[in-house]
Design an enzyme around this catalytic site. Structure first.
Site, PDB file in Angstrom:
ATOM      1  N   ASP A  35      42.043  42.402  43.263  1.00  0.00           N
ATOM      2  CA  ASP A  35      42.878  42.399  42.056  1.00  0.00           C
ATOM      3  C   ASP A  35      42.016  42.842  40.890  1.00  0.00           C
ATOM      4  O   ASP A  35      40.835  42.495  40.808  1.00  0.00           O
ATOM      5  CB  ASP A  35      43.520  41.038  41.819  1.00  0.00           C
ATOM      6  CG  ASP A  35      42.524  39.896  41.723  1.00  0.00           C
ATOM      7  OD1 ASP A  35      42.199  39.494  40.587  1.00  0.00           O
ATOM      8  OD2 ASP A  35      42.081  39.410  42.769  1.00  0.00           O
ATOM      9  N   GLU A  67      47.396  29.632  35.123  1.00  0.00           N
ATOM     10  CA  GLU A  67      46.137  28.912  35.302  1.00  0.00           C
ATOM     11  C   GLU A  67      45.686  28.141  34.065  1.00  0.00           C
ATOM     12  O   GLU A  67      44.561  27.646  34.007  1.00  0.00           O
ATOM     13  CB  GLU A  67      45.033  29.886  35.735  1.00  0.00           C
ATOM     14  CG  GLU A  67      44.886  31.124  34.859  1.00  0.00           C
ATOM     15  CD  GLU A  67      43.871  32.107  35.427  1.00  0.00           C
ATOM     16  OE1 GLU A  67      42.664  31.839  35.299  1.00  0.00           O
ATOM     17  OE2 GLU A  67      44.304  33.146  35.989  1.00  0.00           O
TER      18      GLU A  67
END
Length: 299
Positions: free
Chosen positions: A96, A188
């Site tokens: 990613d 997150e």
């Protein structure tokens, strides 16, 4: 004068004794065992190794444990080109990326292979919050598929902003198409909000994305954050879990994960900065089922 000269020879034996004693010390130094020298040399190389600083110091593993582990665990071997350990039982791997990786040569990324590991997929950062578009998104979104890499776009979620408005902003930037992986929402942080507020805004984001694309988004989070704030609320969604430097992903009552971000320090050809490395839980058939089809978008 003659009496002084007669004393000079009397000092010579003392000088000779001193030199003789010094030569004995030198001989003693030369009899170090070769094995000990090799061990010390090996430890020096380990301490100077970039992999040591990238893995041992970051994970808190003891140097001695790392030395013992090298090359001994067939289920968690070193891949020296990628400069990380990669769990062995996974056959589909990916990365990613965001602006942090800079300009990427995707052809080099795709052609890189070491042993049985090559890069099949990439999750690419598109947006964050309500205003930020990743400056490299358009280029990555265009060039990665050209190289034969299956791509999915992700949004970095900000709980302090409206979830529905973030979803609209994301879809203004990303055109989800046939052949893509599902949209990913990266959660997150609480952003100073309480967990219930974060979950409410996340729910609004998910509902809007699913209504427009007819595909459920994937939820990305760190293992601890997920277990503390998300587990039990979004269990019908595919999970992408971050948990680094382990030979297996051990979760507590969490079985719906499909992607595992197991390292953030990989080296990949065509990328000039460290990059996250991921594994897909299933086989090729399961991976292909995740890829968006035209029928999904037209429902």
């Amino acid at each position: 004068m003659p009496t002084k000269r007669t004393k000079i020879p009397e000092k010579n034996p003392i000088v000779k004794q001193t030199r003789k004693k010094s030569s004995v010390k030198k001989k003693t130094r030369k009899v170090w065992p070769l094995a000990l020298k090799l061990v010390l040399a090996g430890i020096t190389l380990v301490l100077l190794s970039p992999f040591y600083y990238g893995y041992v110091l970051k994970t808190g593993t003891s140097t001695w444990q790392w030395i013992k582990d090298i090359g001994q665990d067939s289920n968690y071997p070193n891949y020296y080109d990628f400069d990380i350990r990669i769990p062995k039982k996974y056959s589909i791997h990916g990365i990613d990326v965001s602006y942090a990786q800079g300009k990427i040569d995707w052809q080099k990324v795709k052609s890189m292979k070491e042993g049985d590991v090559s890069i099949t997929f990439a999750f690419i950062k598109a947006t964050e919050g309500l205003l930020t578009v990743d400056p490299y998104f358009k280029r990555n979104w265009r060039e990665a598929p050209k190289a034969g890499i299956v791509c999915g776009a992700y949004h970095y979620f900000r709980p302090k902003k409206s979830g529905k408005q973030q979803a609209r902003f994301f879809l203004q930037t990303v055109n989800v198409e046939n052949g893509d992986l599902p949209v990913v929402v990266d959660v997150e942080t609480l952003d100073g909000k309480d967990p219930a507020t974060m979950r409410k805004e996340l729910h609004d984001f998910i509902v809007h994305i699913e209504a427009k694309t007819h595909v459920k988004p994937i939820i990305y989070s760190g293992l601890s954050f997920y277990q503390d704030y998300l587990q039990g609320y979004f269990d019908d969604h595919i999970l992408w879990i971050a948990h680094y430097y382990k030979k297996e992903l051990k979760t507590r009552n969490t079985n719906n994960w499909q992607f595992w971000q197991h390292s953030d320090i990989a080296k990949v050809n065509g990328i000039n900065h460290a990059v996250d490395f991921n594994a897909f839980k299933g086989d090729l058939a399961a991976f292909q089922k995740l890829i968006i089809k035209s029928d999904d978008l037209n429902r």
